[in-house]
Design a protein around this motif. Structure first.
Motif, PDB file in Angstrom:
ATOM      1  N   TYR A 223       0.689  15.625  -2.530  1.00 35.06           N
ATOM      2  CA  TYR A 223       1.160  15.494  -3.908  1.00 35.06           C
ATOM      3  C   TYR A 223       0.220  14.569  -4.798  1.00 35.06           C
ATOM      4  CZ  TYR A 223       4.860  14.491  -7.375  1.00 35.06           C
ATOM      5  OH  TYR A 223       5.533  14.302  -8.539  1.00 35.06           O
ATOM      6  N   HIS A 224      -0.208  15.077  -5.870  1.00 33.54           N
ATOM      7  CA  HIS A 224      -0.948  14.125  -6.537  1.00 33.54           C
ATOM      8  C   HIS A 224      -0.101  13.272  -7.771  1.00 33.54           C
ATOM      9  CE1 HIS A 224      -5.075  16.315  -6.744  1.00 33.54           C
ATOM     10  NE2 HIS A 224      -4.920  15.659  -5.536  1.00 33.54           N
ATOM     11  N   SER A 225      -0.085  11.916  -7.723  1.00 34.86           N
ATOM     12  CA  SER A 225       0.748  11.142  -8.475  1.00 34.86           C
ATOM     13  C   SER A 225       0.155  10.377  -9.415  1.00 34.86           C
ATOM     14  CB  SER A 225       1.634  10.226  -7.356  1.00 34.86           C
ATOM     15  OG  SER A 225       0.975   9.408  -6.814  1.00 34.86           O
ATOM     16  N   SER A 226       0.660   9.780 -10.535  1.00 35.93           N
ATOM     17  CA  SER A 226       0.096   8.949 -11.213  1.00 35.93           C
ATOM     18  C   SER A 226      -1.207   9.480 -12.107  1.00 35.93           C
ATOM     19  CB  SER A 226      -0.320   7.412 -10.689  1.00 35.93           C
ATOM     20  OG  SER A 226       0.720   6.901 -10.320  1.00 35.93           O
ATOM     21  N   CYS A 227      -1.078  10.678 -12.367  1.00 36.76           N
ATOM     22  CA  CYS A 227      -1.892  11.579 -13.189  1.00 36.76           C
ATOM     23  C   CYS A 227      -1.197  12.349 -14.254  1.00 36.76           C
ATOM     24  CB  CYS A 227      -2.708  12.325 -12.247  1.00 36.76           C
ATOM     25  SG  CYS A 227      -1.653  13.553 -11.320  1.00 36.76           S
ATOM     26  N   ALA A 228      -2.181  13.008 -14.811  1.00 36.31           N
ATOM     27  CA  ALA A 228      -1.493  13.748 -16.162  1.00 36.31           C
ATOM     28  C   ALA A 228      -0.702  14.870 -15.789  1.00 36.31           C
ATOM     29  CB  ALA A 228      -2.861  14.501 -16.858  1.00 36.31           C
ATOM     30  N   GLU A 229      -1.144  15.545 -14.458  1.00 33.31           N
ATOM     31  CA  GLU A 229      -0.181  16.667 -14.006  1.00 33.31           C
ATOM     32  C   GLU A 229       0.372  16.298 -12.627  1.00 33.31           C
ATOM     33  OE1 GLU A 229      -0.680  20.655 -15.635  1.00 33.31           O
ATOM     34  OE2 GLU A 229      -2.756  19.880 -15.490  1.00 33.31           O
ATOM     35  N   PRO A 230       1.545  15.512 -12.341  1.00 34.58           N
ATOM     36  CA  PRO A 230       1.719  15.189 -11.139  1.00 34.58           C
ATOM     37  C   PRO A 230       2.392  16.434 -10.227  1.00 34.58           C
ATOM     38  CG  PRO A 230       3.199  13.948 -12.451  1.00 34.58           C
ATOM     39  CD  PRO A 230       2.059  14.752 -13.377  1.00 34.58           C
ATOM     40  N   GLY A 231       2.001  16.426  -9.065  1.00 31.91           N
ATOM     41  CA  GLY A 231       2.779  17.596  -8.269  1.00 31.91           C
ATOM     42  C   GLY A 231       2.196  18.291  -6.981  1.00 31.91           C
ATOM     43  N   ILE A 232       2.683  18.830  -6.311  1.00 35.98           N
ATOM     44  CA  ILE A 232       2.233  19.322  -5.043  1.00 35.98           C
ATOM     45  C   ILE A 232       0.772  20.254  -5.202  1.00 35.98           C
ATOM     46  CG2 ILE A 232       2.599  20.776  -3.013  1.00 35.98           C
ATOM     47  CD1 ILE A 232       5.365  20.318  -3.528  1.00 35.98           C
ATOM     48  N   VAL A 233      -0.297  19.758  -4.773  1.00 35.98           N
ATOM     49  CA  VAL A 233      -1.471  20.570  -4.964  1.00 35.98           C
ATOM     50  C   VAL A 233      -2.118  21.002  -3.424  1.00 35.98           C
ATOM     51  CG1 VAL A 233      -2.097  19.159  -6.572  1.00 35.98           C
ATOM     52  CG2 VAL A 233      -2.725  17.956  -4.547  1.00 35.98           C
ATOM     53  N   GLY A 234      -1.358  20.784  -2.488  1.00 36.69           N
ATOM     54  CA  GLY A 234      -2.033  21.361  -1.190  1.00 36.69           C
ATOM     55  C   GLY A 234      -1.093  20.976  -0.030  1.00 36.69           C
ATOM     56  N   LEU A 235      -1.465  21.677   1.199  1.00 40.67           N
ATOM     57  CA  LEU A 235      -1.075  21.819   2.366  1.00 40.67           C
ATOM     58  C   LEU A 235      -1.823  20.880   3.446  1.00 40.67           C
ATOM     59  CD1 LEU A 235       0.413  25.063   3.049  1.00 40.67           C
ATOM     60  CD2 LEU A 235       1.944  22.982   2.345  1.00 40.67           C
ATOM     61  N   ALA A 236      -1.048  20.182   4.333  1.00 41.30           N
ATOM     62  CA  ALA A 236      -1.931  19.146   5.095  1.00 41.30           C
ATOM     63  C   ALA A 236      -1.226  18.994   6.333  1.00 41.30           C
ATOM     64  CB  ALA A 236      -2.103  17.779   4.411  1.00 41.30           C
ATOM     65  N   GLN A 237      -1.708  18.457   7.292  1.00 40.42           N
ATOM     66  CA  GLN A 237      -0.724  17.949   8.605  1.00 40.42           C
ATOM     67  C   GLN A 237      -1.150  16.594   8.935  1.00 40.42           C
ATOM     68  OE1 GLN A 237      -1.779  20.766  11.669  1.00 40.42           O
ATOM     69  NE2 GLN A 237      -3.863  19.977  11.981  1.00 40.42           N
ATOM     70  N   VAL A 238      -0.271  15.856   9.666  1.00 40.38           N
ATOM     71  CA  VAL A 238      -0.679  14.475  10.466  1.00 40.38           C
ATOM     72  C   VAL A 238      -1.463  14.856  11.414  1.00 40.38           C
ATOM     73  CG1 VAL A 238       0.619  12.513  11.457  1.00 40.38           C
ATOM     74  CG2 VAL A 238       1.737  13.813   9.742  1.00 40.38           C
ATOM     75  N   ALA A 239      -2.494  13.927  11.405  1.00 43.61           N
ATOM     76  CA  ALA A 239      -3.716  14.373  12.522  1.00 43.61           C
ATOM     77  C   ALA A 239      -3.939  13.243  13.205  1.00 43.61           C
ATOM     78  CB  ALA A 239      -5.060  14.457  11.501  1.00 43.61           C
ATOM     79  N   SER A 240      -3.101  12.135  13.324  1.00 46.64           N
ATOM     80  CA  SER A 240      -3.149  11.145  14.356  1.00 46.64           C
ATOM     81  C   SER A 240      -1.993  10.294  14.350  1.00 46.64           C
ATOM     82  CB  SER A 240      -4.469  10.214  14.078  1.00 46.64           C
ATOM     83  OG  SER A 240      -4.127   9.366  12.930  1.00 46.64           O
ATOM     84  N   GLY A 241      -1.651   9.430  15.369  1.00 48.42           N
ATOM     85  CA  GLY A 241      -0.747   8.438  15.505  1.00 48.42           C
ATOM     86  C   GLY A 241      -1.076   7.216  14.756  1.00 48.42           C
ATOM     87  N   THR A 242      -0.299   6.327  14.417  1.00 46.66           N
ATOM     88  CA  THR A 242      -0.621   5.188  13.631  1.00 46.66           C
ATOM     89  C   THR A 242      -1.377   4.201  14.314  1.00 46.66           C
ATOM     90  OG1 THR A 242       1.229   4.061  14.360  1.00 46.66           O
ATOM     91  CG2 THR A 242       1.594   5.534  12.186  1.00 46.66           C
TER      92      THR A 242
END
Length: 157
Positions: free
Chosen positions: A54-73
């Motif tokens: 999700y793109h935030s703090s921009c002219a058009e905030p919203g969902i822009v892609g799919l991703a996945q968690v790729a590691s532990g913390t």
């Protein structure tokens, strides 16, 4: 069991295009400075979990892609760097407060903007749409994930 998340990033700092251009389309998710969001990463997020980018703090905030968690913390090194905007002088090196994990972008999607999300009846209970919700990481229900990826993105999830 796979869980689902919405992760916000300011596109000037790290956009979906930036992640897709990174080695293995993977970036370290640095700069989380909210305890609840940190706790989601530490306690609930697992490798392979789905992510709505999700793109935030921009002219058009919203969902822009799919991703996945790729590691532990692991500890976020920006908390120890005085030149970083995410520096935290009160975070001890031997017991760091702040964590990061790696996120791998899977694909860029059409923008599903905040106005569209807000006016979609099936998503009314989505955490990111709740009044006062400002967290950079929020859980997404399996039903919301399915609706967004299958109905709004045309079956790409």
């Amino acid at each position: 069991m796979t869980a689902y998340w919405l992760m916000k990033s300011e596109p000037d700092e790290c956009s979906i295009d930036d992640v897709l251009a990174a080695p293995h389309a993977t970036v370290a998710w640095t700069g989380v400075r909210n305890y609840q969001a940190r706790n989601f990463m530490r306690d609930a997020m697992r490798v392979g979990d789905g992510v709505l980018f999700y793109h935030s703090s921009c002219a058009e905030p919203g969902i822009v892609g799919l991703a996945q968690v790729a590691s532990g913390t692991r500890p976020d090194p920006t908390q120890f760097d005085p030149a970083s905007p995410y520096f935290d002088a009160k975070s001890p090196a031997d017991k760091p407060r702040w964590l990061l994990l790696d996120v791998q972008a899977l694909k860029k999607t059409r923008l599903i903007g905040l106005p569209e999300l807000r006016t979609t009846p099936e998503l009314v209970e989505m955490v990111v749409l709740q009044r006062g919700s400002r967290l950079s990481i929020t859980p997404v229900s399996a039903d919301h994930w399915r609706f967004i990826t299958q109905q709004m993105m045309g079956g790409c999830g």
